[in-house]
Design a protein around this motif. Sequence first.
Motif: not given
Length: 429
Positions: A347-355, A365-370, A390-398
């Motif tokens: 999934x991440x491979x299709x979303x630039x900036x995700x990891x 998955x962490x997204x560049x756009x939180x 998850x994350x300080x800015x809820x930037x990760x789908x857990x």
Amino acid sequence: MTDTMTIPDTTGTDVFEDRESVVRSYCRNWPVVFDRASGAEQVTEDGDRYLDFFSGAGALNYGHNHPALKTALLDYLSEDRVVHSLDMFTVAKRDFLRAFEETVLRPRGLDYRVQLPGPTGTNAVETALKIARKATGRTDVVSFTNAFHGMTLGSLAVTGNSMKRAGAGTPLYHSSTAPYDDYLDGSTPDFAWLERVWADGGSGLALPAAVIVETVQGEGGLNAARPEWLRALADLCARFGVLLIVDDVQAGCGRTGRFFSFEEAGIVPDIVCLSKSLSGLGLPFSVTLLKPELDLWEPGEHNGTFRGFNPAFVTATAALREFWSDDTFAAQVRERGAQLRTGLEQISARVPGSAYRGRGLLAGLRFEDPTLAGRVATEAFDQHLLVETSGADSEVVKVMPPLTVTAAELQRGLDILDRSVRSVLAVAA
């Protein structure tokens, strides 16, 4: 005269809105009324089924109502056995301690005293902090950026999240924060700052009683520490006589593919905090594990009314016997963890900036756009999959499925997550 008294509505959510505190949170994202649950599914009162990749925030590693654990509990309660006992001796507690020694401690060559501090993870953490200070005679504790250790004052003092810390309503003392693994993007050698200030009598920072760390930061963005980083931390603490506390409340009990999340690093912490899935069935239960030389309490010096909840001993014992008598279950968890990582990386491979973030079945998955993570979680709920952020800015789908999830169920959840990401990205475009 006609009786006009209104009959209360026994369905819907009005009573929650009218009577429950506004502090409630998960129900705001999942505004349905759940009624039944089994394995990896929850079912609403209307009969709608949801695939549960939330797992009670990690309290349901073996899924909902696992038959072996449920049967053990029902049999125990049906015989009028002891439920509440504080720290008195009971058959249920004896069975748990023996099972824990035989299935967890002895096979790993670990020698810990088992303290029963109270029913939740933050009780285990508070206990660890208190005994570390008592044992060393020092007051400060070092924690890490993006850490989360609980909501009571001592635990909040070693938690990083500013919103949660602000809820204390009072200054939080006797803690300092160090950068977690890769927090500085490799620009500074690991622990260079800690080693320098601990060794320097002019640094203005006293040698701490302990360092507390999560091997995977479950609430802080699913940052996973490298084994070599954890080994270097353990070595640093040993050289300076600082106690090492591992908070394994969320990452423990098999979540990363071994019973303890620190096993992969080959370290032996001085103190370990366990809770959440320790009871196996979602019953409140926690322990603090102490090296024997740290068990320095006076009788009753640390206690709690619900430190002896026998039904949790019963289900915990059943879980240990069912899942941890050999490595079969752990190997299965590692297989599912590899499957989850592959799916998330696709999934991440299709979303630039995700990891990809995390380890084992504590990943996401962490997204560049939180803002994307929350929208993906909402879309997933609409497609009957429960995931949180998850994350300080809820930037990760857990993504945290039960450890008992089948390969087919896990793939079904990944497919829903993939569709949800695609849907959110399409709208964003």
